[in-house]
Design an enzyme around this catalytic site. Structure first.
Site, mmCIF file in Angstrom:
data_model
loop_
_atom_site.group_PDB
_atom_site.id
_atom_site.type_symbol
_atom_site.label_atom_id
_atom_site.label_comp_id
_atom_site.label_asym_id
_atom_site.label_seq_id
_atom_site.Cartn_x
_atom_site.Cartn_y
_atom_site.Cartn_z
ATOM 1 N N GLY A 50 0.806 -1.221 0.000
ATOM 2 C CA GLY A 50 0.000 0.000 0.000
ATOM 3 C C GLY A 50 0.833 1.261 0.000
ATOM 4 O O GLY A 50 0.468 2.246 0.651
ATOM 5 N N ARG A 110 12.293 -10.542 14.305
ATOM 6 C CA ARG A 110 11.599 -9.249 14.392
ATOM 7 C C ARG A 110 10.674 -9.168 15.605
ATOM 8 O O ARG A 110 10.198 -8.085 15.954
ATOM 9 C CB ARG A 110 10.768 -9.016 13.129
ATOM 10 C CG ARG A 110 11.577 -8.854 11.873
ATOM 11 C CD ARG A 110 11.016 -7.794 10.965
ATOM 12 N NE ARG A 110 9.643 -7.979 10.606
ATOM 13 C CZ ARG A 110 9.191 -8.138 9.355
ATOM 14 N NH1 ARG A 110 10.046 -8.173 8.346
ATOM 15 N NH2 ARG A 110 7.924 -8.242 9.109
ATOM 16 N N ASP A 142 17.594 -4.778 9.854
ATOM 17 C CA ASP A 142 18.720 -5.088 8.961
ATOM 18 C C ASP A 142 19.905 -4.140 9.151
ATOM 19 O O ASP A 142 21.001 -4.432 8.677
ATOM 20 C CB ASP A 142 18.272 -5.013 7.492
ATOM 21 C CG ASP A 142 17.289 -6.115 7.137
ATOM 22 O OD1 ASP A 142 17.055 -6.989 7.974
ATOM 23 O OD2 ASP A 142 16.747 -6.075 6.012
ATOM 24 N N ARG A 145 18.274 -8.342 3.684
ATOM 25 C CA ARG A 145 17.923 -8.298 2.261
ATOM 26 C C ARG A 145 19.080 -7.810 1.396
ATOM 27 O O ARG A 145 19.485 -8.478 0.460
ATOM 28 C CB ARG A 145 16.718 -7.363 2.118
ATOM 29 C CG ARG A 145 16.283 -7.046 0.721
ATOM 30 C CD ARG A 145 15.000 -6.275 0.768
ATOM 31 N NE ARG A 145 13.903 -7.150 1.115
ATOM 32 C CZ ARG A 145 13.149 -7.810 0.225
ATOM 33 N NH1 ARG A 145 13.374 -7.668 -1.052
ATOM 34 N NH2 ARG A 145 12.176 -8.581 0.619
ATOM 35 N N ARG A 166 26.542 -32.999 11.986
ATOM 36 C CA ARG A 166 25.816 -32.420 10.848
ATOM 37 C C ARG A 166 26.331 -31.030 10.488
ATOM 38 O O ARG A 166 26.939 -30.353 11.313
ATOM 39 C CB ARG A 166 24.336 -32.244 11.213
ATOM 40 C CG ARG A 166 23.541 -33.510 11.172
ATOM 41 C CD ARG A 166 22.126 -33.223 11.631
ATOM 42 N NE ARG A 166 21.309 -34.415 11.524
ATOM 43 C CZ ARG A 166 20.204 -34.630 12.224
ATOM 44 N NH1 ARG A 166 19.797 -33.738 13.111
ATOM 45 N NH2 ARG A 166 19.510 -35.730 12.044
HETATM 46 O O1 F6P Z 1 12.914 -5.316 7.690
HETATM 47 C C1 F6P Z 1 13.464 -5.813 6.529
HETATM 48 C C2 F6P Z 1 13.240 -7.272 6.456
HETATM 49 O O2 F6P Z 1 13.554 -7.779 7.684
HETATM 50 C C3 F6P Z 1 14.063 -7.936 5.353
HETATM 51 O O3 F6P Z 1 15.295 -8.457 5.777
HETATM 52 C C4 F6P Z 1 13.136 -8.998 4.857
HETATM 53 O O4 F6P Z 1 13.398 -9.309 3.521
HETATM 54 C C5 F6P Z 1 11.801 -8.374 5.034
HETATM 55 O O5 F6P Z 1 11.889 -7.555 6.164
HETATM 56 C C6 F6P Z 1 10.700 -9.393 5.140
HETATM 57 O O6 F6P Z 1 9.511 -8.746 5.434
HETATM 58 P P1 F6P Z 1 8.076 -9.435 5.313
HETATM 59 O O7 F6P Z 1 8.249 -10.908 5.393
HETATM 60 O O8 F6P Z 1 7.312 -8.861 6.445
HETATM 61 O O9 F6P Z 1 7.552 -9.013 3.994
#
Ligand code: F6P
Length: 376
Positions: free
Chosen positions: A86, A303, A157, A201, A192
């Site tokens: 959005g 997160r 990140d 990202r 293992r």
């Molecule tokens: O905050 C960035 C991040 O943690 C990236 O590392 C990751 O790709 C993304 O968020 C994933 O976000 P969502 O799964 O909420 O779309």
């Protein structure tokens, strides 16, 4: 960068992926504003609430005051919700034939905020959200609407260039460190290879920090394209020396030399969803080393949960600094950490570049001295 004007009502929005410490920002913003006699509106799900008020029982925004923000500073998530769908500057719309396109709803957004009496917006987010904040600020200036915009950086990140760090990063690294510590004993017991996929990202800060802190044997990050044969060599050497297990940490955005990042899915109006590199790496290492390999994805666990004291304090400091910015007449700036203090940088500067891991920085060099394999 600076334009004076009385502030009466501010709105705060949290956008993009959530990060531990967001509620601390909301608390400091609200209490700081209330002490100055200002009204505070919390926008629901970034700008989705204000753009689609009929979809929300509360009309897409809520009044924030001393009571609403009581006991939230130590909680993960965000009490006003967030979204990475959005984007108002490229809002996805579906035509009658089912096809998708995007429209710029920035002017409509500013109109709706001003209809609610909002004269300043605090936008908390990562690179995408700060670019949106910059666009809103530009439109406000171009059209003489006078809506002031302050950005607050947020991302687990830690990849925002103009701030030394962002809240959420410390919590993510601490959690990943604990998780990887736990994987050592099971990896060693079974002989293992355990591959741990973490978020990251465009930048490998989380992978690098938790990998070095735990003593992982391999760390794969977006900044250093990897050859799995090199990682397999490291594992074979360990096995030859009698250590028949290995821990490899991989950032979701890591990619092989001459290869692509691993995309889980793509959809219009949002960044492509990454995921799956850990499993690919584990399968390939099993083939190359003939050692049983497993993958673990820490993903969104990084997160969630309670922010560490470092992240709570940073969130509170950023929120307080955003309010002082408005009081001092700033506009179009982002709050940034510049130890031992905070500073303000223009939104354009803040969104110009990402902060990636310096491949000759001391943490990478130290890791190499410790024997970590980066796959290069
Ligand atoms: O905050 C960035 C991040 O943690 C990236 O590392 C990751 O790709 C993304 O968020 C994933 O976000 P969502 O799964 O909420 O779309």
């Amino acid at each position: 960068m600076s334009r004076n004007g009385p502030t009466e009502t501010i709105a705060i929005a949290t956008g993009g992926g959530d990060a531990p410490g967001l509620n601390a920002v909301i608390k400091a913003v609200t209490l700081g504003a209330r002490r100055r006699g200002w009204r505070v509106l919390g926008l629901k799900d970034a700008f989705n609430g204000i753009l689609n008020p009929d979809d929300y029982p509360d009309g897409g925004s809520i009044e924030l005051d001393e009571n609403t923000v009581r006991y939230i500073g130590h909680q993960g998530g965000t009490i006003i919700g967030t979204t990475n769908r959005g984007n108002p500057t490229a809002y996805p719309v579906q035509a009658d034939d089912g096809s998708w396109s995007t429209v710029d709803r920035t002017d409509e957004l500013i109109d709706r905020l001003q209809a609610l009496g909002v004269d300043a917006l605090i936008s908390v987010g990562g690179d995408g959200s700060l670019e949106i904040a910059h666009h809103i600020h530009q439109r406000s200036l171009e059209t003489g609407r006078g809506l002031r915009v302050i950005g607050v950086p947020k991302t687990i990140d830690n990849d925002l260039d103009q701030t030394t760090s962002t809240f959420g990063f410390d919590t993510a690294v601490s959690f990943a460190t604990e998780a990887i510590d736990r994987l050592f004993s099971t990896a060693a017991s079974h002989g293992r290879v355990m591959v741990v996929e973490v978020m990251g990202r465009y930048a490998g800060w989380i992978a690098l920090h938790c990998g070095v802190a735990t003593g992982a044997h391999g760390i794969l990050i977006p900044e250093i394209p990897y050859r799995l044969e090199r990682v397999a060599d490291m594992i074979r050497q360990r096995r030859a020396a009698g250590r028949d297990y290995a821990i490899v940490v991989v950032a979701e955005g890591a990619a092989p030399v001459d290869g692509e990042i691993t995309v889980a899915s793509r959809s219009l109006g949002r960044a492509e969803r990454l995921g799956g590199v850990g499993e690919k790496v584990a399968n390939e290492l099993e083939r190359l080393t003939e050692m049983e390999s497993r993958s673990v994805v820490l993903g969104h666990l990084l997160r969630g949960g309670t922010p560490t004291s470092t992240d709570r304090l940073l969130g509170l400091r950023f929120g307080g600094a955003a309010i002082r910015a408005l009081e001092q007449g700033y506009d179009g700036v982002m709050v940034a950490l510049a130890p031992p203090t905070v500073r303000y940088v223009s939104l354009i500067e803040a969104t110009r570049a990402l902060k990636t891991v310096p491949v000759f920085g001391d943490t990478v060099l130290t890791a190499r001295d410790l024997g970590v394999c980066f796959g290069d």
